[in-house]
Design a protein around this motif. Sequence first.
Motif, mmCIF file in Angstrom:
data_model
loop_
_atom_site.group_PDB
_atom_site.id
_atom_site.type_symbol
_atom_site.label_atom_id
_atom_site.label_comp_id
_atom_site.label_asym_id
_atom_site.label_seq_id
_atom_site.Cartn_x
_atom_site.Cartn_y
_atom_site.Cartn_z
ATOM 1 N N LEU A 66 -40.521 -1.520 62.149
ATOM 2 C CA LEU A 66 -41.120 -2.267 61.041
ATOM 3 C C LEU A 66 -41.660 -1.379 59.924
ATOM 4 N N LYS A 67 -41.983 -0.133 60.227
ATOM 5 C CA LYS A 67 -42.587 0.745 59.230
ATOM 6 C C LYS A 67 -41.738 0.900 57.965
ATOM 7 N N PRO A 68 -40.400 0.981 58.057
ATOM 8 C CA PRO A 68 -39.600 1.092 56.833
ATOM 9 C C PRO A 68 -39.773 -0.082 55.874
ATOM 10 N N GLY A 69 -40.331 -1.212 56.363
ATOM 11 C CA GLY A 69 -40.568 -2.349 55.489
ATOM 12 C C GLY A 69 -41.560 -2.054 54.377
ATOM 13 N N LEU A 70 -42.281 -0.948 54.480
ATOM 14 C CA LEU A 70 -43.201 -0.544 53.419
ATOM 15 C C LEU A 70 -42.473 0.070 52.234
ATOM 16 N N ASP A 71 -41.199 0.373 52.409
ATOM 17 C CA ASP A 71 -40.399 0.968 51.333
ATOM 18 C C ASP A 71 -39.855 -0.146 50.445
ATOM 19 N N ILE A 72 -40.258 -0.162 49.188
ATOM 20 C CA ILE A 72 -39.860 -1.230 48.261
ATOM 21 C C ILE A 72 -38.357 -1.281 48.050
ATOM 22 N N LYS A 73 -37.689 -0.130 48.218
ATOM 23 C CA LYS A 73 -36.243 -0.093 47.966
ATOM 24 C C LYS A 73 -35.479 -0.970 48.955
ATOM 25 N N ILE A 74 -36.000 -1.101 50.170
ATOM 26 C CA ILE A 74 -35.361 -1.969 51.159
ATOM 27 C C ILE A 74 -35.355 -3.423 50.680
ATOM 28 N N TRP A 75 -36.465 -3.838 50.090
ATOM 29 C CA TRP A 75 -36.577 -5.212 49.606
ATOM 30 C C TRP A 75 -35.715 -5.434 48.368
ATOM 31 N N ILE A 76 -35.544 -4.389 47.577
ATOM 32 C CA ILE A 76 -34.643 -4.505 46.419
ATOM 33 C C ILE A 76 -33.207 -4.719 46.892
ATOM 34 N N LEU A 77 -32.816 -3.992 47.936
ATOM 35 C CA LEU A 77 -31.479 -4.196 48.503
ATOM 36 C C LEU A 77 -31.329 -5.621 49.040
ATOM 37 N N ALA A 78 -32.378 -6.135 49.679
ATOM 38 C CA ALA A 78 -32.328 -7.508 50.189
ATOM 39 C C ALA A 78 -32.203 -8.511 49.049
ATOM 40 N N LEU A 79 -32.891 -8.256 47.932
ATOM 41 C CA LEU A 79 -32.784 -9.147 46.775
ATOM 42 C C LEU A 79 -31.390 -9.102 46.168
ATOM 43 N N ILE A 80 -30.768 -7.930 46.179
ATOM 44 C CA ILE A 80 -29.386 -7.829 45.699
ATOM 45 C C ILE A 80 -28.490 -8.760 46.503
ATOM 46 N N SER A 81 -28.668 -8.747 47.817
ATOM 47 C CA SER A 81 -27.898 -9.645 48.679
ATOM 48 C C SER A 81 -28.175 -11.102 48.337
ATOM 49 N N PHE A 82 -29.447 -11.442 48.149
ATOM 50 C CA PHE A 82 -29.825 -12.822 47.823
ATOM 51 C C PHE A 82 -29.146 -13.295 46.543
ATOM 52 N N PHE A 83 -29.207 -12.486 45.498
ATOM 53 C CA PHE A 83 -28.659 -12.893 44.208
ATOM 54 C C PHE A 83 -27.136 -13.029 44.270
ATOM 55 N N ILE A 84 -26.478 -12.088 44.935
ATOM 56 C CA ILE A 84 -25.017 -12.145 45.015
ATOM 57 C C ILE A 84 -24.562 -13.379 45.781
ATOM 58 N N ILE A 85 -25.169 -13.609 46.945
ATOM 59 C CA ILE A 85 -24.736 -14.728 47.782
ATOM 60 C C ILE A 85 -25.099 -16.069 47.147
ATOM 61 N N THR A 86 -26.188 -16.128 46.403
ATOM 62 C CA THR A 86 -26.530 -17.362 45.710
ATOM 63 C C THR A 86 -25.392 -17.799 44.791
ATOM 64 N N VAL A 87 -24.874 -16.864 44.007
ATOM 65 C CA VAL A 87 -23.812 -17.213 43.055
ATOM 66 C C VAL A 87 -22.488 -17.464 43.770
ATOM 67 N N THR A 88 -22.148 -16.603 44.734
ATOM 68 C CA THR A 88 -20.863 -16.802 45.421
ATOM 69 C C THR A 88 -20.830 -18.127 46.173
ATOM 70 N N THR A 89 -21.947 -18.483 46.805
ATOM 71 C CA THR A 89 -21.991 -19.756 47.530
ATOM 72 C C THR A 89 -21.900 -20.938 46.579
ATOM 73 N N SER A 90 -22.639 -20.869 45.482
ATOM 74 C CA SER A 90 -22.619 -21.986 44.537
ATOM 75 C C SER A 90 -21.225 -22.193 43.965
ATOM 76 N N ILE A 91 -20.532 -21.105 43.670
ATOM 77 C CA ILE A 91 -19.172 -21.232 43.132
ATOM 78 C C ILE A 91 -18.221 -21.770 44.192
ATOM 79 N N SER A 92 -18.282 -21.228 45.403
ATOM 80 C CA SER A 92 -17.345 -21.660 46.445
ATOM 81 C C SER A 92 -17.551 -23.121 46.824
ATOM 82 N N VAL A 93 -18.811 -23.583 46.815
ATOM 83 C CA VAL A 93 -19.103 -24.962 47.217
ATOM 84 C C VAL A 93 -18.791 -25.952 46.092
ATOM 85 N N PHE A 94 -19.165 -25.584 44.879
ATOM 86 C CA PHE A 94 -19.107 -26.563 43.794
ATOM 87 C C PHE A 94 -17.915 -26.394 42.856
ATOM 88 N N LEU A 95 -17.095 -25.367 43.025
ATOM 89 C CA LEU A 95 -15.993 -25.159 42.089
ATOM 90 C C LEU A 95 -15.054 -26.362 41.990
#
Length: 236
Positions: A66-95
């Motif tokens: 759990l200690k690496p969770g203090l590194d902000i860069k890990i959360w930035i990588l997680a947000l990158i995943s969130f933003f990418i999948i949000t758009v890909t899912t919306s396009i695949s579902v609603f296209l």
Amino acid sequence: MEGVLFSLKFTCVTSFFAYFLLVDFPEKADQSWKFLNKDERDFVVRRINKDRDDAIPEGFTVARFLKPGLDIKIWILALISFFIITVTTSISVFLPIILRDGMGFSVAASQCLVAPPYCFAAILMIASAYLGDHYHVRGPILIFNSLVALVGLPVMGFASSNGARYFGVFLVTAGTNANIPTALAYQANNVRGQWKRALTSALFVACGGIGGISGGTIFRSQDAPRYVPGISAAIA
């Protein structure tokens, strides 16, 4: 329903045998089906240690995980995943719905017109993988693909002709889908330490799942034919 149940049973049975067939991590690969001999194992371990110095995993503790969770860069990588999948899912579902209600195509035509943008996405995905591997970079490729999608979103949403809007679909689909494997490689190649990488991967996948939930809500039927709130959310 029967097909779904069969698939689940097949997956469960296959996974049971796969557990015994999987090759172990590099430091133990010589003990798994003789996948590597000892010299090859030592060579791979030296390469990994030269690259990131963590071929031999540390023992597990909750604090170490759990200690690496203090590194902000890990959360930035997680947000990158969130933003990418949000758009890909919306396009695949609603296209298909966007093509039908937003652009006026028939149901049959909408279903058929979904496929070509993904063929283009496959080309960009392979090109991104090749260039990333060849030049040992991922960040600039992530930015480029994001810009491709960013250009495509307003074209898809606000262009006057259906042809131009459909061209925007190509750009959005290609840019976002090509970024999925690029982002996975980006986080895997830039995190050192076994447990830090484990936590990063877990957060990356979890936030991607949340992005999938988010992406399934942003294009609403009452916003047809332009879907301005959905386009705006995807751009943001």
